[in-house]
Design a protein around this motif. Structure first.
Motif, PDB file in Angstrom:
ATOM      1  N   GLN A  95      51.319   0.544  62.977  1.00 29.38           N
ATOM      2  CA  GLN A  95      51.125  -0.211  64.222  1.00 29.38           C
ATOM      3  C   GLN A  95      51.579   0.590  65.440  1.00 29.38           C
ATOM      4  O   GLN A  95      50.926   0.561  66.485  1.00 29.38           O
ATOM      5  N   ILE A  96      52.694   1.311  65.322  1.00 26.43           N
ATOM      6  CA  ILE A  96      53.143   2.174  66.419  1.00 26.43           C
ATOM      7  C   ILE A  96      52.083   3.233  66.713  1.00 26.43           C
ATOM      8  O   ILE A  96      51.770   3.521  67.875  1.00 26.43           O
ATOM      9  N   GLY A  97      51.509   3.800  65.649  1.00 25.92           N
ATOM     10  CA  GLY A  97      50.465   4.808  65.827  1.00 25.92           C
ATOM     11  C   GLY A  97      49.243   4.251  66.527  1.00 25.92           C
ATOM     12  O   GLY A  97      48.687   4.888  67.450  1.00 25.92           O
ATOM     13  N   VAL A  98      48.799   3.045  66.138  1.00 27.54           N
ATOM     14  CA  VAL A  98      47.614   2.429  66.741  1.00 27.54           C
ATOM     15  C   VAL A  98      47.859   2.109  68.213  1.00 27.54           C
ATOM     16  O   VAL A  98      47.036   2.421  69.091  1.00 27.54           O
ATOM     17  N   ALA A  99      49.005   1.478  68.495  1.00 26.18           N
ATOM     18  CA  ALA A  99      49.308   1.112  69.884  1.00 26.18           C
ATOM     19  C   ALA A  99      49.467   2.349  70.763  1.00 26.18           C
ATOM     20  O   ALA A  99      49.001   2.372  71.910  1.00 26.18           O
ATOM     21  N   THR A 100      50.106   3.390  70.221  1.00 30.57           N
ATOM     22  CA  THR A 100      50.265   4.632  70.980  1.00 30.57           C
ATOM     23  C   THR A 100      48.912   5.270  71.270  1.00 30.57           C
ATOM     24  O   THR A 100      48.661   5.752  72.391  1.00 30.57           O
ATOM     25  N   ALA A 101      48.028   5.268  70.280  1.00 33.68           N
ATOM     26  CA  ALA A 101      46.688   5.830  70.466  1.00 33.68           C
ATOM     27  C   ALA A 101      45.912   5.059  71.537  1.00 33.68           C
ATOM     28  O   ALA A 101      45.226   5.663  72.385  1.00 33.68           O
ATOM     29  N   LEU A 102      46.017   3.732  71.521  1.00 34.75           N
ATOM     30  CA  LEU A 102      45.325   2.924  72.527  1.00 34.75           C
ATOM     31  C   LEU A 102      45.869   3.234  73.924  1.00 34.75           C
ATOM     32  O   LEU A 102      45.099   3.394  74.887  1.00 34.75           O
ATOM     33  N   GLY A 103      47.191   3.297  74.045  1.00 39.83           N
ATOM     34  CA  GLY A 103      47.793   3.605  75.332  1.00 39.83           C
ATOM     35  C   GLY A 103      47.422   4.995  75.823  1.00 39.83           C
ATOM     36  O   GLY A 103      47.151   5.196  77.015  1.00 39.83           O
ATOM     37  N   MET A 104      47.418   5.964  74.903  1.00 42.94           N
ATOM     38  CA  MET A 104      47.039   7.330  75.284  1.00 42.94           C
ATOM     39  C   MET A 104      45.590   7.393  75.753  1.00 42.94           C
ATOM     40  O   MET A 104      45.282   8.062  76.754  1.00 42.94           O
ATOM     41  N   GLY A 105      44.724   6.690  75.032  1.00 42.21           N
ATOM     42  CA  GLY A 105      43.310   6.706  75.402  1.00 42.21           C
ATOM     43  C   GLY A 105      43.073   6.178  76.804  1.00 42.21           C
ATOM     44  O   GLY A 105      42.335   6.770  77.605  1.00 42.21           O
ATOM     45  N   GLY A 320      45.391  -5.618  71.453  1.00 42.16           N
ATOM     46  CA  GLY A 320      45.289  -4.463  70.567  1.00 42.16           C
ATOM     47  C   GLY A 320      46.364  -4.431  69.502  1.00 42.16           C
ATOM     48  O   GLY A 320      46.086  -4.319  68.302  1.00 42.16           O
ATOM     49  N   LYS A 321      47.639  -4.536  69.920  1.00 40.68           N
ATOM     50  CA  LYS A 321      48.744  -4.533  68.955  1.00 40.68           C
ATOM     51  C   LYS A 321      48.660  -5.711  67.995  1.00 40.68           C
ATOM     52  O   LYS A 321      48.910  -5.575  66.800  1.00 40.68           O
ATOM     53  N   THR A 322      48.315  -6.871  68.530  1.00 40.50           N
ATOM     54  CA  THR A 322      48.258  -8.082  67.705  1.00 40.50           C
ATOM     55  C   THR A 322      47.193  -7.970  66.624  1.00 40.50           C
ATOM     56  O   THR A 322      47.444  -8.251  65.443  1.00 40.50           O
ATOM     57  N   LEU A 323      45.991  -7.541  67.012  1.00 39.95           N
ATOM     58  CA  LEU A 323      44.911  -7.415  66.032  1.00 39.95           C
ATOM     59  C   LEU A 323      45.229  -6.354  64.984  1.00 39.95           C
ATOM     60  O   LEU A 323      44.927  -6.523  63.799  1.00 39.95           O
ATOM     61  N   ALA A 324      45.844  -5.258  65.428  1.00 40.49           N
ATOM     62  CA  ALA A 324      46.217  -4.209  64.473  1.00 40.49           C
ATOM     63  C   ALA A 324      47.227  -4.727  63.462  1.00 40.49           C
ATOM     64  O   ALA A 324      47.106  -4.476  62.250  1.00 40.49           O
ATOM     65  N   ALA A 325      48.232  -5.477  63.929  1.00 37.34           N
ATOM     66  CA  ALA A 325      49.247  -6.015  63.027  1.00 37.34           C
ATOM     67  C   ALA A 325      48.637  -7.036  62.064  1.00 37.34           C
ATOM     68  O   ALA A 325      48.956  -7.037  60.863  1.00 37.34           O
ATOM     69  N   ILE A 326      47.780  -7.905  62.575  1.00 34.23           N
ATOM     70  CA  ILE A 326      47.141  -8.915  61.712  1.00 34.23           C
ATOM     71  C   ILE A 326      46.329  -8.239  60.616  1.00 34.23           C
ATOM     72  O   ILE A 326      46.405  -8.605  59.435  1.00 34.23           O
ATOM     73  N   ALA A 327      45.550  -7.223  61.002  1.00 39.94           N
ATOM     74  CA  ALA A 327      44.727  -6.516  60.015  1.00 39.94           C
ATOM     75  C   ALA A 327      45.604  -5.834  58.966  1.00 39.94           C
ATOM     76  O   ALA A 327      45.295  -5.880  57.757  1.00 39.94           O
ATOM     77  N   THR A 341      51.667 -14.741  62.337  1.00 39.01           N
ATOM     78  CA  THR A 341      53.046 -14.781  62.827  1.00 39.01           C
ATOM     79  C   THR A 341      53.528 -13.394  63.221  1.00 39.01           C
ATOM     80  O   THR A 341      54.130 -13.195  64.289  1.00 39.01           O
ATOM     81  N   VAL A 342      53.269 -12.396  62.380  1.00 37.81           N
ATOM     82  CA  VAL A 342      53.667 -11.022  62.692  1.00 37.81           C
ATOM     83  C   VAL A 342      52.908 -10.526  63.922  1.00 37.81           C
ATOM     84  O   VAL A 342      53.474  -9.869  64.803  1.00 37.81           O
ATOM     85  N   GLY A 343      51.619 -10.851  63.992  1.00 38.51           N
ATOM     86  CA  GLY A 343      50.824 -10.439  65.146  1.00 38.51           C
ATOM     87  C   GLY A 343      51.357 -11.022  66.444  1.00 38.51           C
ATOM     88  O   GLY A 343      51.480 -10.321  67.458  1.00 38.51           O
ATOM     89  N   ALA A 344      51.716 -12.316  66.420  1.00 35.35           N
ATOM     90  CA  ALA A 344      52.276 -12.954  67.612  1.00 35.35           C
ATOM     91  C   ALA A 344      53.629 -12.357  67.971  1.00 35.35           C
ATOM     92  O   ALA A 344      53.976 -12.219  69.152  1.00 35.35           O
ATOM     93  N   SER A 345      54.395 -11.974  66.957  1.00 33.72           N
ATOM     94  CA  SER A 345      55.717 -11.389  67.191  1.00 33.72           C
ATOM     95  C   SER A 345      55.625 -10.088  67.963  1.00 33.72           C
ATOM     96  O   SER A 345      56.540  -9.734  68.725  1.00 33.72           O
ATOM     97  N   LEU A 346      54.551  -9.345  67.768  1.00 30.19           N
ATOM     98  CA  LEU A 346      54.409  -8.018  68.384  1.00 30.19           C
ATOM     99  C   LEU A 346      53.598  -8.045  69.675  1.00 30.19           C
ATOM    100  O   LEU A 346      53.364  -6.989  70.273  1.00 30.19           O
ATOM    101  N   ALA A 347      53.199  -9.239  70.110  1.00 30.58           N
ATOM    102  CA  ALA A 347      52.336  -9.343  71.286  1.00 30.58           C
ATOM    103  C   ALA A 347      53.125  -9.301  72.587  1.00 30.58           C
ATOM    104  O   ALA A 347      52.863 -10.054  73.522  1.00 30.58           O
ATOM    105  N   GLN A 348      54.129  -8.437  72.668  1.00 28.77           N
ATOM    106  CA  GLN A 348      54.920  -8.259  73.874  1.00 28.77           C
ATOM    107  C   GLN A 348      55.687  -6.943  73.772  1.00 28.77           C
ATOM    108  O   GLN A 348      55.708  -6.328  72.706  1.00 28.77           O
ATOM    109  N   ILE A 349      56.247  -6.504  74.878  1.00 27.67           N
ATOM    110  CA  ILE A 349      57.090  -5.307  74.883  1.00 27.67           C
ATOM    111  C   ILE A 349      58.362  -5.637  75.650  1.00 27.67           C
ATOM    112  O   ILE A 349      58.391  -6.590  76.439  1.00 27.67           O
ATOM    113  N   GLY A 350      59.418  -4.838  75.425  1.00 29.06           N
ATOM    114  CA  GLY A 350      60.684  -5.196  76.040  1.00 29.06           C
ATOM    115  C   GLY A 350      61.629  -4.040  76.266  1.00 29.06           C
ATOM    116  O   GLY A 350      61.246  -2.991  76.793  1.00 29.06           O
ATOM    117  N   GLU A 351      62.862  -4.208  75.749  1.00 25.76           N
ATOM    118  CA  GLU A 351      63.970  -3.341  76.153  1.00 25.76           C
ATOM    119  C   GLU A 351      63.741  -1.856  75.878  1.00 25.76           C
ATOM    120  O   GLU A 351      64.016  -1.014  76.738  1.00 25.76           O
TER     121      GLU A 351
END
Length: 569
Positions: A95-105, A320-327, A341-351
């Motif tokens: 999931q970190i890899g997918v989200a990082t790739a989306l952000g980089m793109g 993006g992060k949510t769908l990746a985690a759900i899949a 539940t896991v997808g919703a948990s990751l649908a935000q960023i923070g500290e």
């Protein structure tokens, strides 16, 4: 006044305005944390009028994060995390890899350099521990399988971000930023720094498991013997903050992870529940300051200057992060409810996103605009995260009803989703259907096994199901709110349904399905809330028990009595 009162001013105005704004938004059925964020914006440097001390607020918020993680550790054991490692570790990494790739793109399409795009993508990949824990606790699912997977996932993310923060100054120059290592007079290479960091983390974990696991429960016992409530509370708070600070100073582990491990080690004490209760008021107060501090960092001007870029960031974080985690969770054959539940948990960023963005700006690896976009994405995603969680149940019903693919992904060719044909039919008539094999469910199962009362376990953790079957205990993998799971557990011929998982949101579904298939079945269930217990009893859902160890013993005695003497009571 002759002395500085900036700390008192920050706390008084921050908490006071947070309370006011929380009450205002609650009138419109909006989660109070949105009010806390608005309070932060009002007293932040991005708006006119009074400006609170940003640095002081950030430190106070860090205390809230420590206490919150300490409280989570008091409810989760090391074994709980190990039980979900097969999904949490690879899931978090991918999931970190997918989200990082989306952000980089997206960043590269804006004309940013590859180094800036990498830091930006990494900042969008890590979710907020505070937001997740508040959401799970509010819904009473922190100790459920879904909650343990989500927490384990974020622990892996936090460890990964610790490594990123250590390595970023080392690789800054090759990525096009400042040569931080040369400025610091260090010639360490990347591999050496990585080895040292991993060694420190491993040393910290080993110290906690070997020394902390023995020391902290004894310390709590010694203090409890004094009979002093304030001394007990002081011991809990001092341990949480002391270990968090020491871990950061000596082992370069984040404050949050240090406090989390301290809580897990103190979990071994018989006074762990009291410790959690004693730290609750401080934890809640300081966690409010966390949300206020997030609001203070936000500059509303970015919404006017870069609205489409803000939307792109929010889309990556919340979609993006949510769908990746759900899949990913569905690929691991976990139920749709767990995936959502896991997808919703990751649908935000923070500290960690704030820390990483700040470091990126300092190393010239992220433009100031990028930091503003990260903060905007954090504020919006945190504000709407409660709505994402609220959408889990209707989304689950809609997807299961309309998507045959989702149903196939959950159960297709899954040997753990069905009981083996080799199970003797005598064990599937008049049996107990036990939902959940956690700390409570395990004790009930042991009691049933000791009296040779047949039972079938319905459990979402696939690793536990595999372990149970290896021990010749009938078990089926899946979400017991799904009728197919209870059907596989032969609920129609069962004598009793025992719900040992603290999943208060799906309890009524399980009972409704069970009574539809078996109107005469008796139901026993657990809860942690007195209000929830009273409500369930009024609704005649079943026999309700509270607590944990006492709960397990009480539920076990009740089940044994009813199964051995079905005509009584």
């Amino acid at each position: 006044m002759p002395h500085s009162i900036s700390l008192i001013t920050t706390i008084a105005i921050g908490l006071g305005l947070a309370m006011v704004m929380g009450l205002v938004v609650s009138r419109f059925r909006i989660p109070p944390l949105v009010g806390y964020l608005i309070a932060g914006i009002i007293i932040g440097p991005g708006t006119p009028g009074f400006v609170a001390d940003v640095e002081l607020t950030a430190q106070l918020a860090e205390i809230g994060v420590m206490l919150l993680m300490f409280g989570v550790g008091l409810h989760l054991s090391f074994e709980d995390l190990l039980a979900v490692r097969r999904i949490a570790v690879p899931g978090a990494i991918v999931q970190i890899g997918v989200a990082t790739a989306l952000g980089m793109g997206v960043a590269l399409s804006w004309g940013w350099t590859s180094g800036e795009a990498l830091v930006f993508g990494l900042a969008l990949s890590c979710a907020s521990t505070v937001v997740l824990l508040r959401a799970l606790e509010d819904r009473g699912v922190l100790e459920s399988v879904n909650g343990r997977i989500a927490v384990g996932w974020l622990v892996v993310e936090d460890l990964a971000m610790v490594l990123v923060l250590v390595l970023l100054p080392v690789v800054a120059r090759p990525l096009g930023g400042l040569d931080a290592m040369a400025q610091a007079g260090s010639s360490d290479n990347v591999w050496m720094v990585l080895a040292i960091t991993l060694g420190k983390v491993a040393a910290f974990v080993a110290l906690m498991l070997v020394v902390g696991r023995r020391l902290f429960p004894r310390l709590l016992f010694w203090v409890a013997r004094t009979g002093s409530r304030e001394l007990f509370t002081l011991c809990v708070i001092a341990t949480a903050l002391g270990v968090a600070y020491g871990s950061a100073r000596l082992f370069d582990v984040s404050f949050a992870l240090g406090a989390f491990f301290a809580g897990m080690m103190m979990r071994e004490s018989e006074f762990s529940h009291r410790a959690a209760d004693e730290s609750l008021p401080l934890r809640d107060a300081f966690s409010v300051l966390f949300f206020v501090s997030v609001g203070m960092l936000f500059d509303p001007q970015v919404l006017v200057e870069q609205p489409f870029r803000v939307l792109a960031v929010v889309g990556i974080v919340m979609i993006g992060k949510t769908l990746a985690a759900i899949a990913l969770v569905l690929v691991f054959r976990y139920p749709l409810n767990t995936a959502l539940t896991v997808g919703a948990s990751l649908a935000q960023i923070g500290e960690f996103s704030f820390i990483l963005a700040g470091l990126g700006v300092a190393l010239s690896l992220l433009p100031v605009e990028g930091q503003s976009l990260v903060l905007a994405g954090a504020l919006i995603s945190i504000a709407f995260n409660a709505l994402v969680f609220a959408a889990i149940e209707p989304a689950q019903a809609w997807i299961r009803q309309r998507s045959s693919l989702a149903r196939r992904l959950e159960r297709r060719d899954d040997p753990l989703a069905e009981l083996p044909m080799s199970v003797d039919q005598s064990r599937l008539t008049g049996q107990v259907v036990l939902v959940g094999y956690g700390r409570v469910g395990r004790r009930i199962a042991d009691a049933l096994g000791g009296r040779k009362i047949p039972f079938v376990v319905a459990e979402q953790n696939r690793e536990l199901v595999e372990m149970l079957r290896a021990r010749d205990i009938p078990a089926v993998s899946g979400d017991a709110s799904d009728p197919a799971v209870l059907i596989q557990a032969h609920i129609a011929r069962a004598g009793m349904l025992v719900i040992a998982t603290p999943d208060t949101f799906n309890v009524r579904k399980m009972v409704e399905v069970a009574r539809t298939l078996n109107p005469a079945i008796e139901v026993v269930l657990r809860t942690h809330s007195e209000e929830e217990a009273e409500l369930l009893q009024k609704e005649n859902v079943g026999k309700v028990f509270m607590g944990e160890y006492e709960l397990a013993q009480g539920m076990a005695r009740h089940v044994l009595d009813r199964m051995e003497h079905p005509k009584h009571g």
